[in-house]
Design a protein around this motif. Structure first.
Motif, PDB file in Angstrom:
ATOM      1  N   VAL A  58       0.891  -1.174   0.000  1.00 54.77           N
ATOM      2  CA  VAL A  58       0.000   0.000   0.000  1.00 54.77           C
ATOM      3  C   VAL A  58       0.921   1.212   0.000  1.00 54.77           C
ATOM      4  O   VAL A  58       1.714   1.397   0.929  1.00 54.77           O
ATOM      5  N   CYS A  59       0.814   2.013  -1.072  1.00 58.25           N
ATOM      6  CA  CYS A  59       1.858   3.026  -1.275  1.00 58.25           C
ATOM      7  C   CYS A  59       1.249   4.365  -1.685  1.00 58.25           C
ATOM      8  O   CYS A  59       0.577   4.463  -2.713  1.00 58.25           O
ATOM      9  N   VAL A  95      -0.176  -4.129  -5.749  1.00 63.01           N
ATOM     10  CA  VAL A  95       0.128  -2.760  -5.284  1.00 63.01           C
ATOM     11  C   VAL A  95      -1.149  -1.947  -5.333  1.00 63.01           C
ATOM     12  O   VAL A  95      -1.819  -1.893  -6.372  1.00 63.01           O
ATOM     13  N   ILE A  96      -1.478  -1.323  -4.195  1.00 60.47           N
ATOM     14  CA  ILE A  96      -2.575  -0.369  -4.202  1.00 60.47           C
ATOM     15  C   ILE A  96      -1.950   1.007  -3.946  1.00 60.47           C
ATOM     16  O   ILE A  96      -1.225   1.202  -2.963  1.00 60.47           O
ATOM     17  N   GLY A  97      -2.156   1.917  -4.887  1.00 61.08           N
ATOM     18  CA  GLY A  97      -1.566   3.258  -4.770  1.00 61.08           C
ATOM     19  C   GLY A  97      -2.603   4.235  -4.241  1.00 61.08           C
ATOM     20  O   GLY A  97      -3.771   4.179  -4.628  1.00 61.08           O
ATOM     21  N   LEU A  98      -2.178   5.115  -3.350  1.00 62.13           N
ATOM     22  CA  LEU A  98      -3.074   6.182  -2.874  1.00 62.13           C
ATOM     23  C   LEU A  98      -2.540   7.502  -3.406  1.00 62.13           C
ATOM     24  O   LEU A  98      -1.375   7.836  -3.158  1.00 62.13           O
ATOM     25  N   PHE A 108       2.414   8.337  -8.744  1.00 59.46           N
ATOM     26  CA  PHE A 108       3.708   7.966  -9.340  1.00 59.46           C
ATOM     27  C   PHE A 108       4.468   6.932  -8.514  1.00 59.46           C
ATOM     28  O   PHE A 108       5.061   6.016  -9.066  1.00 59.46           O
ATOM     29  N   ALA A 109       4.455   7.104  -7.186  1.00 56.64           N
ATOM     30  CA  ALA A 109       5.262   6.194  -6.344  1.00 56.64           C
ATOM     31  C   ALA A 109       4.759   4.756  -6.497  1.00 56.64           C
ATOM     32  O   ALA A 109       5.545   3.829  -6.698  1.00 56.64           O
ATOM     33  N   GLY A 110       3.423   4.577  -6.435  1.00 60.06           N
ATOM     34  CA  GLY A 110       2.843   3.240  -6.578  1.00 60.06           C
ATOM     35  C   GLY A 110       3.129   2.653  -7.957  1.00 60.06           C
ATOM     36  O   GLY A 110       3.490   1.478  -8.093  1.00 60.06           O
ATOM     37  N   LYS A 111       3.010   3.506  -8.989  1.00 57.14           N
ATOM     38  CA  LYS A 111       3.233   3.024 -10.362  1.00 57.14           C
ATOM     39  C   LYS A 111       4.680   2.572 -10.545  1.00 57.14           C
ATOM     40  O   LYS A 111       4.954   1.552 -11.171  1.00 57.14           O
ATOM     41  N   LEU A 126      -2.691  -8.921  -9.671  1.00 58.49           N
ATOM     42  CA  LEU A 126      -3.664  -8.145 -10.441  1.00 58.49           C
ATOM     43  C   LEU A 126      -3.036  -6.794 -10.755  1.00 58.49           C
ATOM     44  O   LEU A 126      -1.941  -6.486 -10.254  1.00 58.49           O
ATOM     45  N   ASP A 127      -3.710  -6.014 -11.571  1.00 55.53           N
ATOM     46  CA  ASP A 127      -3.147  -4.723 -11.964  1.00 55.53           C
ATOM     47  C   ASP A 127      -3.132  -3.779 -10.746  1.00 55.53           C
ATOM     48  O   ASP A 127      -3.891  -3.981  -9.797  1.00 55.53           O
ATOM     49  N   ILE A 128      -2.310  -2.772 -10.815  1.00 57.19           N
ATOM     50  CA  ILE A 128      -2.229  -1.811  -9.711  1.00 57.19           C
ATOM     51  C   ILE A 128      -3.588  -1.117  -9.505  1.00 57.19           C
ATOM     52  O   ILE A 128      -4.287  -0.806 -10.478  1.00 57.19           O
ATOM     53  N   GLY A 129      -3.983  -0.898  -8.244  1.00 54.42           N
ATOM     54  CA  GLY A 129      -5.210  -0.143  -7.931  1.00 54.42           C
ATOM     55  C   GLY A 129      -4.826   1.312  -7.729  1.00 54.42           C
ATOM     56  O   GLY A 129      -3.954   1.613  -6.909  1.00 54.42           O
ATOM     57  N   LEU A 130      -5.449   2.214  -8.487  1.00 49.82           N
ATOM     58  CA  LEU A 130      -5.069   3.629  -8.389  1.00 49.82           C
ATOM     59  C   LEU A 130      -6.150   4.418  -7.659  1.00 49.82           C
ATOM     60  O   LEU A 130      -7.121   4.901  -8.273  1.00 49.82           O
ATOM     61  N   CYS A 131      -6.037   4.506  -6.354  1.00 50.31           N
ATOM     62  CA  CYS A 131      -7.041   5.220  -5.552  1.00 50.31           C
ATOM     63  C   CYS A 131      -6.848   6.726  -5.719  1.00 50.31           C
ATOM     64  O   CYS A 131      -5.709   7.206  -5.786  1.00 50.31           O
TER      65      CYS A 131
END
Ligand SMILES: Cc1cc2nc3c(=O)[nH]c(=O)nc-3n(C[C@H](O)[C@H](O)[C@H](O)COP(=O)(O)O)c2cc1C
Length: 290
Positions: A58-59, A95-98, A108-111, A126-131
């Motif tokens: 979680v990033c 990876v779930i990005g916030l 950007f950090a999560g990606k 699964l693909d990255i979650g972009l919250c």
């Protein structure tokens, strides 16, 4: 696998939102019977990552597309050119990005993390979650369906996983015990703090009691960011010595009404806690103390 049914949850968080989300995800993994801790990326011994099979990251993103401070060491290590491209071949990850889409470098950090883990041979579950904080439902709009998808995917690896009746049982991360029932201290003024009253001023190094005298919004009402000019005054007109470059660390105090409300709730639930008790808070994983 070092441990059966192990899933590690790692977070990078600047202002605790990603940490809170990571702890929610971790509780869900516990409810499903998984073992393993939830930690800031920099608190995790990164040399062990090559042995991990399942990690949820979680990033959040901070600054101008930067990674949060508590994942900088971890991230620097992952970027080493000397790491072979199959270093993380055993690892399955999500990876779930916030982030906030009003920033140019959205998530950007999560990606970057997602991309680098793949380069090192890890397999995305699964693909990255972009919250997106700008969404009407906040981060949950993406997080909730992303987690459903993640747990469905995990069933491929753990066929006995029962996700249908997954309830949100409360799994504590902290063990709290009362260590001292000190006597109630009578405070001389409404500004006085319990530690000051005990004569423990050194506890705060060079602490001073301050009162907020002005709190003015400096950005337009219509602007999405609420930036404030806050003016503080010492209570007894004490002189504060400071030089350019000094940092002021403010510890806000809860209002008396809020404190009374909270302890009223404890009382109505027959919980024996008073504002002047001292508590010991210890972190535990899988029901055991660290
Ligand atoms: C100073 C600051 C800079 C930010 N920069 C970005 C950014 O570049 N890209 C982005 O997608 N979100 C950005 N955000 C939004 C945060 O990622 C978002 O609010 C997130 O929920 C914060 O999580 P955290 O509390 O775990 O740090 C920024 C937020 C702040 C306060």
């Amino acid at each position: 696998m070092r441990e059966q049914n192990r899933i590690l949850v790692l977070y990078g968080s600047q202002t605790f939102t990603a940490q809170e989300v990571a702890e929610r995800v971790w509780r869900k993994t516990k409810a499903l019977g998984f073992r393993g801790p939830v930690q800031a990326m920099d608190d995790y011994p990164i040399s062990l990552l090559i042995h991990e099979h399942f990690v949820i990251f979680v990033c959040s993103t901070t600054g101008q597309g930067d990674e949060p401070d508590n994942m900088k060491k971890f991230w620097k290590f992952l970027l080493r050119k000397s790491l072979p491209p199959n270093s993380l071949i055993k690892l399955h990850f999500g990876v779930i990005g916030l982030g906030d889409s009003s920033y140019e470098k959205f998530n950007f950090a999560g990606k970057k993390l997602h991309k680098r883990l793949k380069q090192l041979g890890a397999t995305p579950l699964l693909d990255i979650g972009l919250c997106d904080y700008q969404h009407d439902l906040g981060h949950d709009a993406v997080l909730t369906p992303w987690l459903d998808q993640l747990f469905t995917k995990l069933k491929c690896y753990f066929p006995n996983l029962q996700t249908d009746n997954m309830n949100d049982t409360f799994i504590p991360k902290w063990k709290v015990s009362i260590i001292k029932k000190e006597k109630q201290i009578k405070l001389d003024s409404e500004y006085e703090d319990i530690y000051f009253a005990r004569g423990q001023k050194s506890y705060y190094l060079e602490a001073n009691l301050l009162k907020v005298t002005k709190n003015i919004r400096t950005t337009e009402e219509t602007h999405f960011q609420d930036v404030r000019l806050i003016t503080l005054k010492t209570i007894e007109d004490a002189k504060l010595n400071y030089k350019p470059g000094d940092v002021l660390n403010i510890r806000p105090r809860n209002s008396k009404e809020d404190v009374d409300d909270l302890f009223g709730i404890f009382k109505s639930h027959n919980i024996d806690l008073k504002p002047y008790y001292r508590l010991l808070v210890e972190e535990c994983h899988d029901g055991k103390l660290n």
